[in-house]
Design a protein around this motif. Structure first.
Motif, PDB file in Angstrom:
ATOM      1  N   TYR A   1      38.990  42.745  41.619  1.00 19.44           N
ATOM      2  CA  TYR A   1      37.621  42.259  41.755  1.00 19.44           C
ATOM      3  C   TYR A   1      37.240  42.344  43.225  1.00 19.44           C
ATOM      4  O   TYR A   1      37.988  41.875  44.089  1.00 19.44           O
ATOM      5  CB  TYR A   1      37.512  40.810  41.269  1.00 19.44           C
ATOM      6  CG  TYR A   1      36.166  40.189  41.530  1.00 19.44           C
ATOM      7  CD1 TYR A   1      35.104  40.390  40.656  1.00 19.44           C
ATOM      8  CD2 TYR A   1      35.947  39.404  42.653  1.00 19.44           C
ATOM      9  CE1 TYR A   1      33.855  39.828  40.894  1.00 19.44           C
ATOM     10  CE2 TYR A   1      34.706  38.829  42.900  1.00 19.44           C
ATOM     11  CZ  TYR A   1      33.674  39.052  42.019  1.00 19.44           C
ATOM     12  OH  TYR A   1      32.444  38.490  42.254  1.00 19.44           O
TER      13      TYR A   1
ATOM     14  N   GLY B   1      34.391  41.291  46.088  1.00 17.58           N
ATOM     15  CA  GLY B   1      33.285  40.375  46.316  1.00 17.58           C
ATOM     16  C   GLY B   1      32.962  40.230  47.791  1.00 17.58           C
ATOM     17  O   GLY B   1      33.640  40.775  48.651  1.00 17.58           O
TER      18      GLY B   1
ATOM     19  N   THR C   1      31.410  37.096  50.671  1.00 20.65           N
ATOM     20  CA  THR C   1      31.124  35.679  50.862  1.00 20.65           C
ATOM     21  C   THR C   1      31.016  35.356  52.349  1.00 20.65           C
ATOM     22  O   THR C   1      31.506  36.117  53.188  1.00 20.65           O
ATOM     23  CB  THR C   1      32.226  34.808  50.223  1.00 20.65           C
ATOM     24  OG1 THR C   1      31.856  33.426  50.315  1.00 20.65           O
ATOM     25  CG2 THR C   1      33.576  35.001  50.891  1.00 20.65           C
TER      26      THR C   1
ATOM     27  N   ARG D   1      35.527  30.282  48.667  1.00 22.04           N
ATOM     28  CA  ARG D   1      35.326  31.208  47.551  1.00 22.04           C
ATOM     29  C   ARG D   1      36.625  31.472  46.800  1.00 22.04           C
ATOM     30  O   ARG D   1      36.645  31.487  45.571  1.00 22.04           O
ATOM     31  CB  ARG D   1      34.722  32.517  48.074  1.00 22.04           C
ATOM     32  CG  ARG D   1      34.227  33.395  46.981  1.00 22.04           C
ATOM     33  CD  ARG D   1      32.996  32.752  46.335  1.00 22.04           C
ATOM     34  NE  ARG D   1      32.536  33.591  45.251  1.00 22.04           N
ATOM     35  CZ  ARG D   1      32.329  33.164  44.013  1.00 22.04           C
ATOM     36  NH1 ARG D   1      32.510  31.903  43.699  1.00 22.04           N
ATOM     37  NH2 ARG D   1      31.921  33.989  43.085  1.00 22.04           N
TER      38      ARG D   1
ATOM     39  N   GLU E   1      37.395  28.523  44.702  1.00 23.98           N
ATOM     40  CA  GLU E   1      36.562  28.506  43.496  1.00 23.98           C
ATOM     41  C   GLU E   1      37.115  29.447  42.423  1.00 23.98           C
ATOM     42  O   GLU E   1      37.165  29.100  41.243  1.00 23.98           O
ATOM     43  CB  GLU E   1      35.123  28.897  43.842  1.00 23.98           C
ATOM     44  CG  GLU E   1      34.414  27.852  44.664  1.00 23.98           C
ATOM     45  CD  GLU E   1      33.087  28.318  45.234  1.00 23.98           C
ATOM     46  OE1 GLU E   1      32.350  27.451  45.754  1.00 23.98           O
ATOM     47  OE2 GLU E   1      32.773  29.533  45.185  1.00 23.98           O
ATOM     48  N   HIS E   2      37.536  30.637  42.844  1.00 23.42           N
ATOM     49  CA  HIS E   2      38.120  31.580  41.884  1.00 23.42           C
ATOM     50  C   HIS E   2      39.416  31.025  41.285  1.00 23.42           C
ATOM     51  O   HIS E   2      39.615  31.077  40.073  1.00 23.42           O
ATOM     52  CB  HIS E   2      38.414  32.924  42.555  1.00 23.42           C
ATOM     53  CG  HIS E   2      37.211  33.779  42.788  1.00 23.42           C
ATOM     54  ND1 HIS E   2      36.466  34.325  41.771  1.00 23.42           N
ATOM     55  CD2 HIS E   2      36.623  34.199  43.940  1.00 23.42           C
ATOM     56  CE1 HIS E   2      35.480  35.050  42.272  1.00 23.42           C
ATOM     57  NE2 HIS E   2      35.546  34.976  43.596  1.00 23.42           N
TER      58      HIS E   2
ATOM     59  N   PHE F   1      36.046  27.794  38.946  1.00 21.11           N
ATOM     60  CA  PHE F   1      34.653  27.439  39.186  1.00 21.11           C
ATOM     61  C   PHE F   1      33.733  28.653  39.094  1.00 21.11           C
ATOM     62  O   PHE F   1      32.523  28.514  39.079  1.00 21.11           O
ATOM     63  CB  PHE F   1      34.477  26.770  40.547  1.00 21.11           C
ATOM     64  CG  PHE F   1      35.226  25.477  40.681  1.00 21.11           C
ATOM     65  CD1 PHE F   1      35.126  24.489  39.709  1.00 21.11           C
ATOM     66  CD2 PHE F   1      36.043  25.241  41.774  1.00 21.11           C
ATOM     67  CE1 PHE F   1      35.811  23.295  39.834  1.00 21.11           C
ATOM     68  CE2 PHE F   1      36.735  24.044  41.910  1.00 21.11           C
ATOM     69  CZ  PHE F   1      36.625  23.080  40.933  1.00 21.11           C
ATOM     70  N   SER F   2      34.324  29.833  39.082  1.00 23.60           N
ATOM     71  CA  SER F   2      33.558  31.080  39.004  1.00 23.60           C
ATOM     72  C   SER F   2      33.665  31.637  37.593  1.00 23.60           C
ATOM     73  O   SER F   2      34.660  32.234  37.234  1.00 23.60           O
ATOM     74  CB  SER F   2      34.099  32.102  40.012  1.00 23.60           C
ATOM     75  OG  SER F   2      33.964  31.626  41.313  1.00 23.60           O
ATOM     76  N   GLU F   3      32.645  31.398  36.809  1.00 19.40           N
ATOM     77  CA  GLU F   3      32.655  31.889  35.440  1.00 19.40           C
ATOM     78  C   GLU F   3      32.437  33.395  35.439  1.00 19.40           C
ATOM     79  O   GLU F   3      31.912  33.961  36.387  1.00 19.40           O
ATOM     80  CB  GLU F   3      31.549  31.213  34.625  1.00 19.40           C
ATOM     81  CG  GLU F   3      31.773  29.731  34.431  1.00 19.40           C
ATOM     82  CD  GLU F   3      30.672  29.079  33.615  1.00 19.40           C
ATOM     83  OE1 GLU F   3      29.827  29.802  33.064  1.00 19.40           O
ATOM     84  OE2 GLU F   3      30.667  27.849  33.550  1.00 19.40           O
TER      85      GLU F   3
ATOM     86  N   THR G   1      36.095  37.108  36.782  1.00 14.69           N
ATOM     87  CA  THR G   1      37.348  36.622  37.369  1.00 14.69           C
ATOM     88  C   THR G   1      38.024  35.580  36.493  1.00 14.69           C
ATOM     89  O   THR G   1      39.248  35.540  36.399  1.00 14.69           O
ATOM     90  CB  THR G   1      37.141  36.064  38.788  1.00 14.69           C
ATOM     91  OG1 THR G   1      36.196  35.004  38.762  1.00 14.69           O
ATOM     92  CG2 THR G   1      36.670  37.151  39.733  1.00 14.69           C
ATOM     93  N   GLU G   2      37.247  34.756  35.828  1.00 12.42           N
ATOM     94  CA  GLU G   2      37.821  33.760  34.925  1.00 12.42           C
ATOM     95  C   GLU G   2      38.391  34.435  33.678  1.00 12.42           C
ATOM     96  O   GLU G   2      39.508  34.146  33.252  1.00 12.42           O
ATOM     97  CB  GLU G   2      36.759  32.740  34.531  1.00 12.42           C
ATOM     98  CG  GLU G   2      37.290  31.637  33.638  1.00 12.42           C
ATOM     99  CD  GLU G   2      36.200  30.656  33.226  1.00 12.42           C
ATOM    100  OE1 GLU G   2      36.540  29.489  33.022  1.00 12.42           O
ATOM    101  OE2 GLU G   2      35.033  31.067  33.107  1.00 12.42           O
TER     102      GLU G   2
ATOM    103  N   HIS H   1      42.548  35.960  40.501  1.00 16.48           N
ATOM    104  CA  HIS H   1      42.414  34.869  41.470  1.00 16.48           C
ATOM    105  C   HIS H   1      43.359  34.980  42.665  1.00 16.48           C
ATOM    106  O   HIS H   1      43.423  34.092  43.491  1.00 16.48           O
ATOM    107  CB  HIS H   1      42.624  33.519  40.774  1.00 16.48           C
ATOM    108  CG  HIS H   1      43.961  33.397  40.134  1.00 16.48           C
ATOM    109  ND1 HIS H   1      44.176  33.679  38.810  1.00 16.48           N
ATOM    110  CD2 HIS H   1      45.155  33.044  40.636  1.00 16.48           C
ATOM    111  CE1 HIS H   1      45.446  33.501  38.525  1.00 16.48           C
ATOM    112  NE2 HIS H   1      46.063  33.118  39.616  1.00 16.48           N
TER     113      HIS H   1
END
Length: 85
Positions: free
Chosen positions: A19, A21, A23, A29, A32-33, A37-39, A42-43, A48
């Protein structure tokens, strides 16, 4: 104080799903991954693990670089990661 922007690559495991990204707060960040918290992508794929990052001079440069890396094929992304780890 000037804000940094980061382009980052996460992986599900060694040579796993990748992935890319961008930020302005890399630690937050990644947290969160890792903690769901990141739908979304990545979820769903368990992506992660931070495997690569670079710092950009501003938001525009970071977004341009992110788009560039996203267009790369998988082999190029893996080479980038392996060259810096």
């Amino acid at each position: 104080m000037k804000e940094n922007f980061y382009i980052y690559i996460l992986s599900s495991k060694k040579r796993g799903t990748l992935y890319v990204g961008v930020t302005s707060n890399l630690l937050k960040r990644v947290y969160e991954h890792k903690n769901g918290f990141s739908e979304g992508f990545t979820e769903k794929y368990g992506v992660h693990r931070l495997v690569y990052y670079e710092i950009a001079k501003d938001a525009e440069a970071a977004l341009t670089r992110e788009r560039q890396i996203k267009k790369w094929n998988r082999v190029w992304k893996l080479k980038l990661i392996e060259e810096h780890n």
